[in-house]
Design an enzyme around this catalytic site. Structure first.
Site, PDB file in Angstrom:
ATOM      1  N   GLY A 302      27.003  29.023  51.197  1.00  0.00           N
ATOM      2  CA  GLY A 302      27.002  29.979  50.517  1.00  0.00           C
ATOM      3  C   GLY A 302      27.463  31.360  51.980  1.00  0.00           C
ATOM      4  N   SER A 303      26.548  32.397  52.428  1.00  0.00           N
ATOM      5  CA  SER A 303      26.543  33.182  53.129  1.00  0.00           C
ATOM      6  C   SER A 303      27.309  33.884  54.555  1.00  0.00           C
ATOM      7  CB  SER A 303      26.027  34.776  53.413  1.00  0.00           C
ATOM      8  OG  SER A 303      24.996  34.963  52.043  1.00  0.00           O
ATOM      9  N   THR A 304      27.641  32.093  54.610  1.00  0.00           N
ATOM     10  CA  THR A 304      28.832  32.066  55.667  1.00  0.00           C
ATOM     11  C   THR A 304      30.182  32.083  55.451  1.00  0.00           C
ATOM     12  OG1 THR A 304      28.702  29.777  55.640  1.00  0.00           O
ATOM     13  CG2 THR A 304      26.822  30.550  57.320  1.00  0.00           C
ATOM     14  N   LYS A 306      31.458  34.914  53.548  1.00  0.00           N
ATOM     15  CA  LYS A 306      31.487  35.934  53.973  1.00  0.00           C
ATOM     16  C   LYS A 306      32.019  36.019  54.894  1.00  0.00           C
ATOM     17  CE  LYS A 306      27.625  37.145  51.118  1.00  0.00           C
ATOM     18  NZ  LYS A 306      26.398  37.487  50.953  1.00  0.00           N
TER      19      LYS A 306
END
Length: 579
Positions: A302-304, A306
C-alpha cells in the site's frame, strides 16, 4: 680269507672300476639345471603373490560395496552417540536462553521378548492413555528385535512404566530441545523434529552451517557446544508479540506482524508473526501458525511504497521539495481511474503529496522518473528480489512480467508489486540512515561490519529530506496516532485494498505502518501490519487507526529498553514534562 669276504672285495673293485670309466657331467648341463630350478622358484613366488593380491582385492571390493550400500533398516534406533548428540544453545543478545537441550528418555520394546502383546498394551495405556493400540500391537507382533513405542517421556511417565515391571520394555536416553519462552520468538528460533534436527528458523540455519553434516557422519557428541547468540532482545520480542496478539483480538484480524530493526546495523531486535506456534509442540499451531508472514509472506504494502516513490523522485534530481503536482483531476489510463482517497482538488507540494497520501501526485512523480528508472530504483532497494539473510523462510517478491505505464503508476502507490514486510522495513531503513541499504541479520553485527556490507542507494541529501517528510507526516499527517511523547516518531501509513476473487475489494484491507525513531537521528525502524482488520460495525479499518497505534505501543514500551533517551521541549532542552 673267508669266501664271503673275498666276494665283497671283488664286488667293490668291480664297482670302482666301472665308476672310473663312466663319463662325468659337463659344467654346461649343471648350469642349465640350476637356472631352470631358479626360474621355477620365481614362478611359484609370483603365483603366490598374485593369489594374495587377488584375495585382498576381493576383500577390499566387498568393503567398498558395503560402504556404499544404504543401511539396512534392521531397527529404528540410532546409535547412542547420535541419540545424545548436543545442539548448541540459542541465546538472545543479552544471554537469555531461547533454546537448549534437556536429557530425556524414550520407550522401546524388544518384540521377540514379548509374550502377550495385548497385556503389554493394556498396562502401558494406564500411563499413556493416548497410545495407539492398533499401531503398538502391530509393532509388538513384528519379527524385529527393536521398536520405538514413545519418544521423549517425562520422568514421571518413566517411573510409572518402570513400576509396571513389563518384560521386553526398556528406555534409551535422548536429548530433547526445550524452548523456555514458548511461542515468544517462534518464527525466529524455529524448531526441531523428533530426532533433534532443525526444521525451521535459526535451528535450521544452524544445521545448514555444518551441524547436520557432522551429525550425519556421527561426528557429534554429547559434549556442550558453543552457544549461538542472536541479535534479538527477548524483552522487546515479548512486547512486540503481545501487541500483535492484542491487535488480532481487538480487530478480529486474520493476521498481524511486526519488526524492530536497527537502522544502522541491520540487526533484527524483534520480529513476530501472528498467529504463531509453540516450538515445544509445533504441531499444535497448524499451518496458519507455521507461516512466517514477515519474511515468508508477500503482500501489496500500500501507501508505504509512496515513501520509496518520493525518495526516487527526489534522488533523481528531477523533483525537489519545492515542486508542486496537479492533483485536481483523476488519472484515467488503460480503463482504470486513479483518484485520491482524501482528495484536496488542488495542486499539492511534495510534502503535501506525502502528508495527504495522494495517489495522483505520487503517480505523476513516478511518471517524471520513467518506467525503467522506477524499476531500477526498486531493484536497487532490494524490493523486487529475494532478500538475503540467515533465516531460511524467505519468499521471493512478485512483480509484472512486463512493466508498462499503468504498472509504474499503480506500483508508485503500492499496488501491483507484492513484497515481504521485512524487506520493506529494510528498504525503509535505507531512506533514513543516510542512504545505505544493509542486509538484515539475526546475528549480532557491529557498526564496522555493517558499513562493510552496506550499499549506498540514495544520496545523503535525499535521506535528509525523507527524514523530514517522515517527521512531517508523523506530526501533521496520517502518522499522528503513532506519536510517542519524547521519542520523535515519524512514519508513513499504508492501506491497501485486498484482492478478493481477482478484484480489489475496498471492504477488506491490508494495513501497514513504516516508522523510524528518534526521527532526528534514527536508530530503529519499526514496521507493523494487520491483515483484514474489522471495526465494531464490521467495516474495514484504516492503517491510521490500526497499524499506527500498534507502533505507538511498541515504541512507548520498548524505547527505554533499547536505550533511547526521550527528549522534551524544543530541541530537547526540557528535561521533564510538566504534569
Amino acid at each position: 680269507m673267508a669266501f664271503l669276504s673275498r666276494v665283497m672285495v671283488l664286488k667293490s673293485r668291480a664297482h670302482f672300476s666301472a665308476g672310473s670309466k663312466r663319463p662325468g657331467p659337463s659344467s654346461g648341463t649343471f648350469e642349465g639345471s640350476r637356472k631352470r630350478k631358479a626360474s621355477q622358484a620365481r614362478n611359484r613366488v609370483a603365483i603366490i603373490i598374485a593369489c594374495f593380491i587377488g584375495f585382498y582385492c576381493v576383500i577390499g571390493g566387498r568393503l567398498v560395496v558395503y560402504a556404499m550400500r544404504e543401511p539396512e533398516a534392521t531397527s529404528s534406533i540410532m546409535p547412542a552417540d547420535r541419540l545424545l548428540a548436543s545442539r548448541p544453545d540459542i541465546l538472545d543478545r543479552n544471554g537469555e536462553v531461547l533454546a537448549t537441550d534437556i536429557r530425556t528418555v524414550s520407550l522401546f520394546a524388544e518384540p521377540h521378548k514379548i509374550v502377550d502383546a495385548d497385556e503389554v498394551i493394556e498396562k502401558l495405556r494406564t500411563v499413556l492413555p493416548d497410545l495407539d493400540a492398533k499401531q503398538i500391537y502391530h509393532k509388538l507382533s513384528s519379527n524385529s528385535r527393536f521398536q520405538w513405542l514413545r519418544r521423549q517421556l517425562t520422568p514421571k511417565q518413566q517411573s510409572e512404566i518402570l513400576a509396571l515391571g513389563i518384560p521386553g520394555i526398556g528406555f534409551r536416553p535422548e536429548k530433547r530441545r526445550f524452548y523456555p519462552g514458548g511461542a515468544t520468538a517462534a518464527h525466529i528460533v524455529g524448531y526441531v523434529n523428533i530426532d533433534n534436527r532443525g526444521v525451521a528458523g535459526m535451528e535450521r540455519y544452524i544445521d545448514s552451517q555444518g551441524l547436520a553434516d557432522l551429525a550425519a557422519v556421527g561426528m557429534t557428541s554429547d559434549q556442550p557446544l558453543e552457544p549461538v547468540r542472536l541479535s534479538i532482545d527477548v524483552r522487546v520480542q515479548a512486547i512486540l508479540r503481545e501487541v500483535l496478539m492484542s491487535a488480532i483480538q481487538k480487530f478480529r484480524a486474520k493476521g498481524a506482524g511486526g519488526v524492530v530493526l536497527d537502522a544502522n546495523t541491520g540487526e533484527v531486535l524483534a520480529m513476530a508473526s501472528a498467529p504463531d506456534f509453540d516450538p515445544n509442540d509445533p504441531a499444535a499451531g497448524g499451518e496458519e501458525g507455521w507461516l512466517n508472514r514477515m519474511s515468508n509472506g508477500t503482500f501489496e504494502m500500500g501507501s508505504t511504497f509512496k515513501s520509496f516513490t518520493l525518495a526516487m523522485a527526489l534522488d533523481s534530481g528531477k523533483v525537489n521539495m519545492n515542486d508542486s503536482f496537479d492533483a485536481r483531476y483523476p488519472i484515467r489510463i488503460g480503463g482504470f481511474t486513479i483518484k485520491d482517497f482524501h482528495g484536496k482538488g488542488r495542486f499539492l507540494t511534495v510534502p503535501e503529496v506525502f502528508q495527504y497520501s495522494s495517489n495522483i501526485g505520487t503517480a505523476k512523480m513516478a511518471d517524471v522518473v520513467g518506467i525503467d528508472g522506477h524499476k531500477e530504483f526498486l531493484t536497487k532497494l532490494g524490493l523486487l528480489s529475494r532478500m538475503k539473510t540467515e533465516l531460511p523462510e524467505v519468499a521471493t517478491p512478485s512483480q509484472p512480467r512486463t512493466w508498462k505505464k499503468i504498472n509504474s503508476i499503480t506500483i508508485s502507490f503500492g499496488h501491483g508489486v507484492s513484497t515481504t514486510p521485512l524487506q520493506t522495513a529494510v528498504a525503509g531503513a535505507a531512506l533514513v540512515n543516510g542512504g545505505r541499504l544493509i542486509e538484515p541479520t539475526f546475528l549480532p553485527r557491529s557498526q564496522v561490519d555493517a558499513e562493510a556490507v552496506s550499499t549506498p542507494v540514495i544520496k545523503k541529501t535525499t535521506s535528509d529530506n525523507m527524514r523530514w517528510l517522515f517527521e512531517w507526516n508523523g506530526t501533521q499527517g496520517s502518522g499522528k496516532s503513532a506519536l510517542v511523547e519524547g521519542f520523535d516518531v515519524g512514519g508513513k501509513t499504508g492501506t491497501a485494498d485486498k484482492v478478493i476473487n481477482g478484484r480489489y475489494n475496498h471492504d477488506h484491507n491490508f494495513n501497514a505502518f513504516l516508522a523510524a525513531f528518534p526521527i532526528y537521528k534514527p536508530k530503529y525502524v519499526v514496521l507493523t501490519f494487520i491483515d483484514d482488520p474489522r471495526s465494531e460495525t464490521d467495516r474495514a479499518v484504516l492503517a491510521g487507526n490500526s497499524a499506527a497505534p500498534m507502533v505507538k505501543e511498541i515504541i512507548s514500551r520498548s524505547a527505554a529498553i533499547l536505550g533511547v533517551k526521550p527528549r522534551f521541549g524544543e530541541n530537547g532542552s526540557a528535561m521533564l514534562v510538566s504534569y
